[in-house]
Design a protein around this motif. Structure first.
Motif, PDB file in Angstrom:
ATOM      1  N   LEU A  68      17.189  67.376  51.502  1.00  0.00           N
ATOM      2  CA  LEU A  68      17.959  66.222  51.977  1.00  0.00           C
ATOM      3  C   LEU A  68      19.040  65.793  51.000  1.00  0.00           C
ATOM      4  CD1 LEU A  68      15.024  63.991  53.299  1.00  0.00           C
ATOM      5  CD2 LEU A  68      16.522  65.506  54.622  1.00  0.00           C
ATOM      6  N   ARG A  69      18.656  65.624  49.735  1.00  0.00           N
ATOM      7  CA  ARG A  69      19.615  65.104  48.750  1.00  0.00           C
ATOM      8  C   ARG A  69      19.063  65.309  47.351  1.00  0.00           C
ATOM      9  NH1 ARG A  69      18.492  60.052  46.308  1.00  0.00           N
ATOM     10  NH2 ARG A  69      16.457  59.267  46.931  1.00  0.00           N
ATOM     11  N   LEU A  70      19.980  65.324  46.393  1.00  0.00           N
ATOM     12  CA  LEU A  70      19.590  65.310  44.986  1.00  0.00           C
ATOM     13  C   LEU A  70      19.054  63.916  44.648  1.00  0.00           C
ATOM     14  CD1 LEU A  70      22.631  67.198  43.480  1.00  0.00           C
ATOM     15  CD2 LEU A  70      20.247  67.966  43.365  1.00  0.00           C
ATOM     16  N   MET A  71      18.129  63.877  43.690  1.00  0.00           N
ATOM     17  CA  MET A  71      17.564  62.604  43.230  1.00  0.00           C
ATOM     18  C   MET A  71      17.856  62.451  41.729  1.00  0.00           C
ATOM     19  SD  MET A  71      13.950  62.574  45.305  1.00  0.00           S
ATOM     20  CE  MET A  71      13.697  60.804  45.108  1.00  0.00           C
ATOM     21  N   PRO A  72      19.141  62.215  41.377  1.00  0.00           N
ATOM     22  CA  PRO A  72      19.533  62.183  39.961  1.00  0.00           C
ATOM     23  C   PRO A  72      18.782  61.135  39.146  1.00  0.00           C
ATOM     24  CG  PRO A  72      21.316  61.383  41.357  1.00  0.00           C
ATOM     25  CD  PRO A  72      20.270  61.953  42.263  1.00  0.00           C
ATOM     26  N   GLU A  73      18.271  60.096  39.798  1.00  0.00           N
ATOM     27  CA  GLU A  73      17.528  59.072  39.069  1.00  0.00           C
ATOM     28  C   GLU A  73      16.273  59.644  38.399  1.00  0.00           C
ATOM     29  OE1 GLU A  73      16.175  58.854  43.430  1.00  0.00           O
ATOM     30  OE2 GLU A  73      18.057  59.191  42.353  1.00  0.00           O
ATOM     31  N   LEU A  74      15.833  60.826  38.840  1.00  0.00           N
ATOM     32  CA  LEU A  74      14.630  61.451  38.282  1.00  0.00           C
ATOM     33  C   LEU A  74      14.922  62.496  37.211  1.00  0.00           C
ATOM     34  CD1 LEU A  74      12.533  61.947  41.543  1.00  0.00           C
ATOM     35  CD2 LEU A  74      12.366  60.094  39.862  1.00  0.00           C
ATOM     36  N   TYR A  75      16.207  62.882  37.035  1.00  0.00           N
ATOM     37  CA  TYR A  75      16.486  63.966  36.084  1.00  0.00           C
ATOM     38  C   TYR A  75      17.711  63.786  35.207  1.00  0.00           C
ATOM     39  CZ  TYR A  75      19.883  65.521  39.606  1.00  0.00           C
ATOM     40  OH  TYR A  75      20.913  65.582  40.495  1.00  0.00           O
ATOM     41  N   GLU A  76      18.644  62.931  35.580  1.00  0.00           N
ATOM     42  CA  GLU A  76      19.915  62.848  34.835  1.00  0.00           C
ATOM     43  C   GLU A  76      19.731  62.586  33.347  1.00  0.00           C
ATOM     44  OE1 GLU A  76      23.739  61.639  37.525  1.00  0.00           O
ATOM     45  OE2 GLU A  76      22.544  60.037  36.680  1.00  0.00           O
ATOM     46  N   CYS A  77      18.711  61.827  32.986  1.00  0.00           N
ATOM     47  CA  CYS A  77      18.526  61.455  31.582  1.00  0.00           C
ATOM     48  C   CYS A  77      18.189  62.661  30.702  1.00  0.00           C
ATOM     49  CB  CYS A  77      17.435  60.402  31.453  1.00  0.00           C
ATOM     50  SG  CYS A  77      15.821  60.933  32.047  1.00  0.00           S
ATOM     51  N   PHE A  78      17.803  63.784  31.282  1.00  0.00           N
ATOM     52  CA  PHE A  78      17.425  64.968  30.507  1.00  0.00           C
ATOM     53  C   PHE A  78      18.580  65.944  30.281  1.00  0.00           C
ATOM     54  CE2 PHE A  78      13.562  63.944  33.099  1.00  0.00           C
ATOM     55  CZ  PHE A  78      12.824  63.402  32.066  1.00  0.00           C
ATOM     56  N   ASN A  79      19.623  65.871  31.081  1.00  0.00           N
ATOM     57  CA  ASN A  79      20.670  66.896  31.112  1.00  0.00           C
ATOM     58  C   ASN A  79      21.891  66.536  30.280  1.00  0.00           C
ATOM     59  OD1 ASN A  79      19.154  68.458  32.893  1.00  0.00           O
ATOM     60  ND2 ASN A  79      19.964  67.394  34.661  1.00  0.00           N
ATOM     61  N   PRO A  80      22.658  67.550  29.826  1.00  0.00           N
ATOM     62  CA  PRO A  80      22.343  68.985  29.813  1.00  0.00           C
ATOM     63  C   PRO A  80      21.441  69.333  28.632  1.00  0.00           C
ATOM     64  CG  PRO A  80      24.501  68.661  28.859  1.00  0.00           C
ATOM     65  CD  PRO A  80      23.990  67.279  29.272  1.00  0.00           C
ATOM     66  N   MET A  81      20.958  70.581  28.638  1.00  0.00           N
ATOM     67  CA  MET A  81      20.059  71.032  27.574  1.00  0.00           C
ATOM     68  C   MET A  81      20.159  72.547  27.435  1.00  0.00           C
ATOM     69  SD  MET A  81      16.405  70.605  29.509  1.00  0.00           S
ATOM     70  CE  MET A  81      16.842  69.170  30.460  1.00  0.00           C
TER      71      MET A  81
END
Length: 107
Positions: A68-81
């Motif tokens: 349906l959609r990306l959920m950046p609220e669950l991963y943005e804080c980790f990227n990039p790496m």
């Protein structure tokens, strides 16, 4: 110093994915109160990778059919790496989300 360009990402899946026996077997303790998600990692931007999944390019079937959609609220804080960190974080993020009540597919 090399530029880090790998990302973890989370895609919300339609609840229709719960009709898939493989998905259900991977989430035997799912209670239904949180979203169904796919967790992945990529050397591209999560936006580009999501578009490729939906277009069928190196796609996960569950994302292609139910994404349906990306959920950046669950991963943005980790990227990039770096690559190795992204590989590890993909697994850790999937485990953490499942522990938090999400139904998770991570290949």
């Amino acid at each position: 110093m090399p530029r880090h360009h790998h990302h973890v990402y989370v895609i919300e899946l339609s609840r229709r994915v719960l009709a898939e026996p493989r998905f259900l077997r991977a989430n035997p303790h799912y209670l239904g109160d949180k979203p169904c998600v796919y967790v992945g990692m990529t050397g591209q931007s999560p936006d580009i990778r999501f578009d490729k999944h939906k277009a069928g390019l190196k796609a996960n079937r569950f994302v292609k059919e139910y994404g349906l959609r990306l959920m950046p609220e669950l991963y943005e804080c980790f990227n990039p790496m770096p690559y190795e960190a992204a590989r590890e974080m993909e697994v850790e993020l999937a485990i953490g989300l499942r522990e938090d009540g999400y139904a998770v597919w991570q290949a």
